[in-house]
Design a protein around this motif. Sequence first.
Motif, PDB file in Angstrom:
ATOM      1  N   ASN A   1       0.844  -1.196   0.000  1.00 40.24           N
ATOM      2  CA  ASN A   1       0.000   0.000   0.000  1.00 40.24           C
ATOM      3  C   ASN A   1       0.877   1.243   0.000  1.00 40.24           C
ATOM      4  OD1 ASN A   1      -1.577   2.244   0.923  1.00 40.24           O
ATOM      5  ND2 ASN A   1      -3.110   0.795   1.698  1.00 40.24           N
ATOM      6  N   GLY A   2       0.554   2.201  -0.854  1.00 39.84           N
ATOM      7  CA  GLY A   2       1.366   3.406  -0.970  1.00 39.84           C
ATOM      8  C   GLY A   2       1.469   4.199   0.315  1.00 39.84           C
ATOM      9  N   ASN A   3       0.544   3.993   1.226  1.00 40.52           N
ATOM     10  CA  ASN A   3       0.566   4.717   2.499  1.00 40.52           C
ATOM     11  C   ASN A   3       1.236   3.928   3.616  1.00 40.52           C
ATOM     12  OD1 ASN A   3      -0.896   6.915   1.399  1.00 40.52           O
ATOM     13  ND2 ASN A   3      -2.825   5.792   1.676  1.00 40.52           N
ATOM     14  N   ALA A   4       1.772   2.752   3.297  1.00 40.34           N
ATOM     15  CA  ALA A   4       2.385   1.921   4.329  1.00 40.34           C
ATOM     16  C   ALA A   4       3.641   2.590   4.869  1.00 40.34           C
ATOM     17  CB  ALA A   4       2.730   0.549   3.764  1.00 40.34           C
ATOM     18  N   PRO A   5       3.829   2.616   6.196  1.00 40.58           N
ATOM     19  CA  PRO A   5       5.034   3.229   6.765  1.00 40.58           C
ATOM     20  C   PRO A   5       6.259   2.381   6.474  1.00 40.58           C
ATOM     21  CG  PRO A   5       3.769   2.153   8.489  1.00 40.58           C
ATOM     22  CD  PRO A   5       2.934   2.084   7.239  1.00 40.58           C
ATOM     23  N   ASP A   6       7.412   3.025   6.360  1.00 39.49           N
ATOM     24  CA  ASP A   6       8.638   2.267   6.145  1.00 39.49           C
ATOM     25  C   ASP A   6       9.230   1.852   7.484  1.00 39.49           C
ATOM     26  OD1 ASP A   6       9.825   4.565   7.184  1.00 39.49           O
ATOM     27  OD2 ASP A   6      10.530   5.283   5.245  1.00 39.49           O
ATOM     28  N   GLY A   7      10.350   1.103   7.421  1.00 40.45           N
ATOM     29  CA  GLY A   7      10.958   0.599   8.646  1.00 40.45           C
ATOM     30  C   GLY A   7      11.427   1.696   9.573  1.00 40.45           C
ATOM     31  N   ALA A   8      11.917   2.801   9.006  1.00 41.48           N
ATOM     32  CA  ALA A   8      12.366   3.907   9.849  1.00 41.48           C
ATOM     33  C   ALA A   8      11.201   4.483  10.651  1.00 41.48           C
ATOM     34  CB  ALA A   8      13.018   4.994   8.996  1.00 41.48           C
ATOM     35  N   ALA A   9      10.022   4.562  10.021  1.00 40.08           N
ATOM     36  CA  ALA A   9       8.847   5.103  10.713  1.00 40.08           C
ATOM     37  C   ALA A   9       8.372   4.162  11.809  1.00 40.08           C
ATOM     38  CB  ALA A   9       7.729   5.361   9.703  1.00 40.08           C
TER      39      ALA A   9
ATOM     40  N   ARG B   1      25.469   4.960  10.739  1.00 38.03           N
ATOM     41  CA  ARG B   1      24.401   4.449   9.893  1.00 38.03           C
ATOM     42  C   ARG B   1      24.757   4.608   8.425  1.00 38.03           C
ATOM     43  NH1 ARG B   1      19.078   7.376  11.216  1.00 38.03           N
ATOM     44  NH2 ARG B   1      19.849   7.052  13.326  1.00 38.03           N
ATOM     45  N   THR B   2      24.174   3.747   7.600  1.00 39.42           N
ATOM     46  CA  THR B   2      24.348   3.869   6.164  1.00 39.42           C
ATOM     47  C   THR B   2      22.975   3.942   5.511  1.00 39.42           C
ATOM     48  OG1 THR B   2      24.391   1.477   5.770  1.00 39.42           O
ATOM     49  CG2 THR B   2      26.504   2.564   6.188  1.00 39.42           C
ATOM     50  N   ARG B   3      22.934   4.660   4.408  1.00 39.22           N
ATOM     51  CA  ARG B   3      21.732   4.726   3.580  1.00 39.22           C
ATOM     52  C   ARG B   3      21.826   3.605   2.561  1.00 39.22           C
ATOM     53  NH1 ARG B   3      16.737   7.426   3.837  1.00 39.22           N
ATOM     54  NH2 ARG B   3      16.030   8.010   1.756  1.00 39.22           N
ATOM     55  N   THR B   4      20.805   2.753   2.474  1.00 35.41           N
ATOM     56  CA  THR B   4      20.859   1.614   1.564  1.00 35.41           C
ATOM     57  C   THR B   4      20.407   2.017   0.165  1.00 35.41           C
ATOM     58  OG1 THR B   4      18.604   0.816   1.939  1.00 35.41           O
ATOM     59  CG2 THR B   4      20.294   0.142   3.534  1.00 35.41           C
ATOM     60  N   ALA B   5      20.657   1.129  -0.786  1.00 42.23           N
ATOM     61  CA  ALA B   5      20.302   1.416  -2.174  1.00 42.23           C
ATOM     62  C   ALA B   5      18.804   1.598  -2.359  1.00 42.23           C
ATOM     63  CB  ALA B   5      20.809   0.285  -3.073  1.00 42.23           C
ATOM     64  N   SER B   6      18.003   0.939  -1.531  1.00 41.83           N
ATOM     65  CA  SER B   6      16.548   1.026  -1.669  1.00 41.83           C
ATOM     66  C   SER B   6      15.963   2.260  -0.991  1.00 41.83           C
ATOM     67  CB  SER B   6      15.895  -0.223  -1.068  1.00 41.83           C
ATOM     68  OG  SER B   6      16.101  -0.264   0.335  1.00 41.83           O
ATOM     69  N   GLY B   7      16.808   2.999  -0.247  1.00 39.63           N
ATOM     70  CA  GLY B   7      16.321   4.155   0.485  1.00 39.63           C
ATOM     71  C   GLY B   7      16.087   3.884   1.955  1.00 39.63           C
ATOM     72  N   GLY B   8      16.409   2.673   2.411  1.00 37.22           N
ATOM     73  CA  GLY B   8      16.291   2.345   3.827  1.00 37.22           C
ATOM     74  C   GLY B   8      17.555   2.732   4.578  1.00 37.22           C
ATOM     75  N   TRP B   9      17.672   2.185   5.793  1.00 37.46           N
ATOM     76  CA  TRP B   9      18.814   2.533   6.644  1.00 37.46           C
ATOM     77  C   TRP B   9      19.361   1.294   7.327  1.00 37.46           C
ATOM     78  CZ3 TRP B   9      20.512   7.517   6.642  1.00 37.46           C
ATOM     79  CH2 TRP B   9      19.632   8.496   6.178  1.00 37.46           C
ATOM     80  N   HIS B  10      20.671   1.301   7.563  1.00 36.04           N
ATOM     81  CA  HIS B  10      21.323   0.316   8.422  1.00 36.04           C
ATOM     82  C   HIS B  10      21.905   1.050   9.623  1.00 36.04           C
ATOM     83  CE1 HIS B  10      22.126  -2.804   4.974  1.00 36.04           C
ATOM     84  NE2 HIS B  10      20.885  -2.844   5.428  1.00 36.04           N
TER      85      HIS B  10
END
Length: 305
Positions: free
Chosen positions: A101-109, A127-136
């Motif tokens: 769903n386009g309104n689904a929160p991401d892992g950071a949220a 922390r690193t920014r991942t290729a998909s736009g997430g975070w480590h």
Amino acid sequence: MTQPTDNRRDALLAAALNAAGCGWHVFPLRPGTKRPALHGEATCPRTGACEAGHQKWEQRATTDPDRIRATWSQGPFNVGIATGPSGLLVVDLDMPKNNSNGNAPDGAATFGALCERTGHPVPDTYRTRTASGGWHLYFAAPSGVRLANTAGTIAPLVDTRAWGGYVVAAGSITPAGPYEAINGPVVASLPSWLLSILKPAPNKPAQAPSVPVTAQSRRYADTALGDEVRNVSGAQLGQREARLFRAARAMGRFIAWGDLPRHEVEQALQEAGEAVGLPPSQCRATLRSALNWSIAHNQRRRDAA
């Protein structure tokens, strides 16, 4: 004509040496991907590091600059960090899948919401920014506790990598984009409240299965597991996740009946899924869902009263 490749290889070598300089054990990933570049057990030459037996990527990861230079001189490999040997626990804040769903929160949220509910700030660490736009988020794992990978244990789209897992290091590049370090490599200790969620539960006294495990039933279960591993290993592109899901559904009943321990089934199918190219996190999520369903729906043997 070879200058761009040489430049890319030099940059990735620098990334590998930089990670190793932090005490993190690195190993090569296939150029442009997140998959290990090391040989598998089936093609192991039993020479060099594997002379006494096949060594997997976690065992072969190194901080030795000479070994790293020798490896990256052979090609522009992306850089994997074996989190367990590196003493790391990495929190992976993922992005929703394309079909979500386009309104689904991401892992950071979802991770931020968890921190707020528990009365803690989002931890400040490397922390690193991942290729998909997430975070480590990198943390120093505590001594005396052997933490394993998790998928969704902390919160939706929040996974962790520890023993048995790895992350793609900053400086690596995939078709989806680069992995980028956002701040200096100062790694905070794993917060105690996160550790309390992640640390293994105390061992409980073993409970005898409701139906005795006979040698015959164990042999049958082992044979079934071998068959399902081969089914997954033979999967072609487009069939891999479905094969893994069906295999886990089929094997869950043996766990429910007490014929096989869950960790043996998960390990065998996880390795088979990764061997055909499925991402480790996707394998874990698929196995967890399918096994949980199968175990819940197979509490009694068909031949039980």
